[in-house]
Enzyme design. Structure first.
Site, PDB file in Angstrom:
ATOM      1  N   HIS A   1       0.802  -1.223   0.000  1.00 20.36           N
ATOM      2  CA  HIS A   1       0.000   0.000   0.000  1.00 20.36           C
ATOM      3  C   HIS A   1       0.836   1.275   0.000  1.00 20.36           C
ATOM      4  CE1 HIS A   1      -4.207  -1.124   0.091  1.00 20.36           C
ATOM      5  NE2 HIS A   1      -3.926  -2.123   0.898  1.00 20.36           N
ATOM      6  N   GLY A   2       2.032   1.199   0.611  1.00 25.42           N
ATOM      7  CA  GLY A   2       2.845   2.401   0.700  1.00 25.42           C
ATOM      8  C   GLY A   2       3.095   3.061  -0.644  1.00 25.42           C
ATOM      9  N   ASP A   3       3.238   2.275  -1.692  1.00 27.23           N
ATOM     10  CA  ASP A   3       3.584   2.836  -3.004  1.00 27.23           C
ATOM     11  C   ASP A   3       2.490   3.717  -3.604  1.00 27.23           C
ATOM     12  OD1 ASP A   3       6.289   1.977  -3.651  1.00 27.23           O
ATOM     13  OD2 ASP A   3       5.503  -0.044  -3.550  1.00 27.23           O
ATOM     14  N   PRO A   4       1.283   3.180  -3.848  1.00 23.27           N
ATOM     15  CA  PRO A   4       0.278   4.048  -4.464  1.00 23.27           C
ATOM     16  C   PRO A   4      -0.132   5.209  -3.560  1.00 23.27           C
ATOM     17  CG  PRO A   4      -0.699   1.922  -3.868  1.00 23.27           C
ATOM     18  CD  PRO A   4       0.786   1.791  -3.690  1.00 23.27           C
TER      19      PRO A   4
ATOM     20  N   GLY B   1       2.445   7.776  -4.219  1.00 25.30           N
ATOM     21  CA  GLY B   1       2.308   8.258  -5.585  1.00 25.30           C
ATOM     22  C   GLY B   1       1.135   9.214  -5.738  1.00 25.30           C
TER      23      GLY B   1
END
Lengths: 424, 400
Positions: free
Chosen positions: A183-186, A189
């Site tokens: 989840h950290g990525d999107p 972003g």
């Protein structure tokens, strides 16, 4: 190209890799921003996968990596539609010259290297703003651009842990659990995309660029903020509750007929509870003091789970869902890969995009993250193969001749074949 | 100092999680956000525990306080002619209206996009809903768990032999809210370029599908389904959550060239065995790798393990609890937390900006405590030209 593209006037030079940065620029490219994705032939975006992949790794059409696996991986191909793909070696003198020309015609630069990596190449914000004074420079290392951990690295999976998300996720009386994605990525972003647009708007009004410091960790903590306050109020850490809710009951996933088929049910008020009691053939439970109000249901939810679970066990997932929805009860299926692509709702809304890629063929992809009535998203072309747009960008935007471009290729400054593959 | 969005006016008709997070991001970047709440109880999220002050729960709920910083509160009964008229008046000078009612509700109130557009053609209207404004599930009732499940995320979270699992935090709703913020900014730029406003339709379930990434791609490309793999990374070993002496850590053992460091850190030469040198080799021997790492992990503390990995170039992590987050040296060194005093909830440390725009003449982020219910009625209606007596009359009639 009939409809206007809301972000068509913005050019973003995108040095980001993997998911957080690419998700940011996907959201912008879907809305018409001119995103130029810059990769190195030595260290290309590792989401393209290895040069020589081991079996079972990544997502290739029919599990076949083919002769150029870096151009056939779904992990990469789902994130870069409508972006221009170029390669450039920033360690070569000629490459640096070209890079600086690109910066001078870009509105924003975005990168998610390990903190300080671009500065070591001589390209920190202060340097680049001398080339382009009103540049917006978004730097998104794991822990931001200051502080004792600024040189540390972390991937999306680590951010779920460091942000507290993993701590509050898991089966009751068991350890923390990672999500099926990172989840950290999107999350990072998306935050970055919104702030970048706010900065572009500010620049349009004032002529001023700026540095945007993104800590992926801080960005992730922002999504559990209420729990940080809750802890200060109660002194209690959030509990791992499986699929239970701290606020409502019954609230769970129940197995239905078939292998690994589940229905989720979340009753949030007494009316819904009364309806549910009727649907499961136990109307007398509605007024039973053990279940009559939410506090009582929370107290006795394990027994409720047993009763509902027995009712659901040999029933069809879709029958149950329709029955519950007809009564206004929040309920729905746990959808799996094939369900998603065949789902009537998503099909009607055009949730997924079907895009033909020159090396992967026609495939389904995640679609636009929202609908806009006046300026809908558009797919202009599939994700670029490595260096696909070198000639177009260097000729049309920088005015290089075919001879100049040939010399860059011969010198290994640009190209379309990897010379290395450093994979996470 | 003003924020980045100084001068942008937002009408916020949202409640619970998704819409309020979208509006919070706008507010804390400096936009003026007027949160319109129903008279009486206000946003139902006000009543979600825990409460800082149980004697006044509606003003001191943790998630409400967090998701509504820097907004103004106006109560308004939208079902009355006067209430509707006030929204239309506000819309004339607003840039953005955000709402997350069930689809169809705004039309019933006479406040759908065509009605708003008549007042202000440049207005951006952002609608966030469970399944979107169209399609066969448009009117389905849903909570976080149903949406996380419908988006395909739940199926791939948890242990293979146990039920699919939701996240502890409402990430589908909050993620949808932050994407709605991006959508709103996109439309605002377009409106200011062209004078043309528009209606945004963002579905929370579709947010979940949008971040499915590899799981959807594996199926789409190869026909193979992603399944639940517990705490082991998909197709990976030594890539997940492990127990340690005082909690849990994330062992992220890659890229391959860094793997030999793991043997050094854990002082187990066996881990340097050639069989484990590649990602594929570790996957084939996952249980053996885990068994070799566990004794060392169980003798060390999470922060020490995290730092040992990081000092050797490995992206180790640890499972932070709330107390760890509040005390985390990296966050305190960056002044991440913001102390806000609230007349009912007292002083609390709020998580700070998800991102810091840095420019000499703007504030990176604008912080104010969440509003009390109806706190700004006089100010907002006064701005529309209502006299104190008229505001009093609206109050007596139950409109505000």
């Amino acid at each position: 190209m009939s409809k206007a593209q809301p972000l068509k006037n913005y050019r973003i030079l995108d040095l980001s890799r993997i998911w957080a940065g690419p998700y940011c620029t996907k959201l912008l490219a879907d809305m018409g921003a001119e995103v130029i994705k810059l990769e190195s032939l030595r260290v290309y975006d590792s989401h393209r996968g290895p040069v020589s992949p081991a079996p079972g790794i990544a997502a290739y059409p029919d599990s076949d990596p083919g002769p150029e696996p870096w151009n056939r991986n779904g992990w990469f191909n789902c994130l870069h539609m409508s972006k221009y793909g170029i390669t450039l070696e920033l360690t070569e003198a000629k490459g640096r010259q070209v890079f600086e020309e690109l910066v001078s015609i870009s509105d924003a630069v975005i990168e998610n290297f390990r903190q300080g990596s671009l500065a070591r190449l001589g390209y920190d914000y202060e340097t680049l703003r001398r080339i382009r004074p009103d540049l917006i420079y978004a730097s998104m290392p794991a822990f931001g651009n200051s502080g004792p951990w600024q040189n540390y690295v972390a991937y999306g999976i680590g951010q779920e842990q460091l942000s507290g998300m993993a701590h509050m996720t898991g089966y009751a009386n068991d350890g923390p659990m990672k999500s099926g994605i990172n989840h950290g990525d999107p999350i990072t972003g998306s935050h970055a995309a919104g702030v970048l647009l706010a900065a572009l708007r500010y620049r349009r009004r004032t002529g001023k660029g700026m540095f945007v410091d993104v800590s992926q960790q801080e960005s992730a903590v922002a999504l559990i903020g209420g729990e940080v306050l809750a802890y200060q109020m109660t002194g209690q850490e959030p509990e791992r509750r499986g699929n239970h809710s701290p606020w409502f009951a019954p609230h769970n996933a129940y197995p239905c007929a078939g292998a690994d088929r589940w229905v989720t049910i979340a009753v949030t008020n007494n009316d819904q509870w009364r309806q549910l009691a009727e649907v499961i053939g136990r109307p007398e439970l509605a007024d039973n003091p053990q279940y009559a109000d939410n506090a009582a249901r929370l107290e006795n939810q394990r027994e409720l789970d047993r009763i509902i679970g027995e009712w659901a066990a040999d029933r069809d997932l879709w029958d149950i869902t329709r029955q519950l929805q007809e009564r206004g009860i929040p309920a729905g299926p746990v959808l799996r890969g094939p369900d998603l692509l065949e789902n009537e709702h998503y099909t009607e809304r055009g949730t997924f995009n079907y895009v033909d890629h020159p090396q992967a063929g026609p495939k389904w992809y995640q679609g636009f993250a929202w609908r806009m009535s006046a300026t809908p998203g558009q797919v202009h072309w599939p994700s670029p193969t490595l260096g696909q747009h070198n000639r177009q960008i260097y000729r049309e935007l920088l005015g290089l001749t075919d001879g100049d471009i040939d010399r860059l290729e011969e010198g290994g400054v640009i190209g379309t074949k990897p010379t290395g593959s450093r994979i996470i | 100092m003003p924020g980045l969005l100084e001068g942008v006016k937002v009408i916020d008709l949202t409640h619970y999680f998704a819409g309020p997070y979208c509006a919070k991001l706008l507010a804390t970047l400096g936009a003026e956000v007027i949160k319109v709440e129903r008279p009486g109880g206000g946003d139902p999220l006000r009543h979600f525990p825990p409460f800082a002050n149980p004697r006044q729960p509606g003003e001191s709920g943790a998630w409400f306080l967090y998701l509504n910083t820097a907004k103004k509160s106006l109560t308004l009964d939208l079902k009355t002619d006067q209430g509707r008229a006030i929204i239309l008046e506000l819309a004339r000078s607003a840039d953005i209206l955000v709402e997350n009612f069930a689809p169809g509700t705004m039309a019933k109130l006479g406040l759908d996009y065509p009605a708003l557009r008549r007042e202000n053609p440049a207005l951006v209207m952002t609608s966030i809903s469970n399944y979107g404004q169209t399609g066969p599930y448009r009117d389905w009732k849903a909570s976080e768990i149903n949406l996380y499940a419908a988006g395909g995320l739940m199926n791939i979270t948890g242990e293979p032999e146990q039920p699919p699992l939701k996240e502890g935090a409402p990430l589908a709703q909050l993620g949808a809210g932050q994407n709605a913020f991006v959508a709103t900014m996109t439309a605002l730029l377009h409106a200011e370029d062209s004078g043309e406003g528009q209606h945004i339709d963002l579905a929370i379930a579709e947010y979940a599908t949008n971040v499915l990434e590899n799981a959807l791609m594996q199926y789409s490309y190869s026909g193979r389904e992603f399944t639940r793999v517990g705490n082991r990374g998909y197709g990976r070993a030594a890539w997940g959550i492990y127990p340690c002496q005082d909690g849990f850590v994330g062992i992220i053992a890659g890229p391959d060239q860094n793997w030999p460091e793991v043997a050094n850190i854990m002082e187990r030469e066996e881990l340097a065995d050639a069989r484990f040198a590649s990602r594929q080799g570790r996957l084939l021997n996952a249980d053996e790798v885990d068994a070799l790492m566990l004794p060392w992990l169980l003798e060390h503390d999470k922060v020490d393990i995290f730092k040992a990995g990081q000092e050797h170039g490995l992206g180790f992590s640890f499972v932070a609890e709330m107390r760890d987050i509040l005390e985390m040296e990296q966050l305190t060194a960056r002044d991440y937390f913001v102390s806000l005093e609230h007349p009912v909830a007292g002083t609390l440390q709020y998580p700070g900006p998800p991102i810091s725009p840095e420019s000499g003449d703007i504030a990176s982020w604008v912080y104010r405590r969440a509003p009390l219910l109806a706190e700004h009625c006089l100010e907002i209606l006064g701005g529309l030209g209502y006299s104190a007596a008229e505001v009093e009359r609206l109050h007596a009639e139950g409109v505000i």
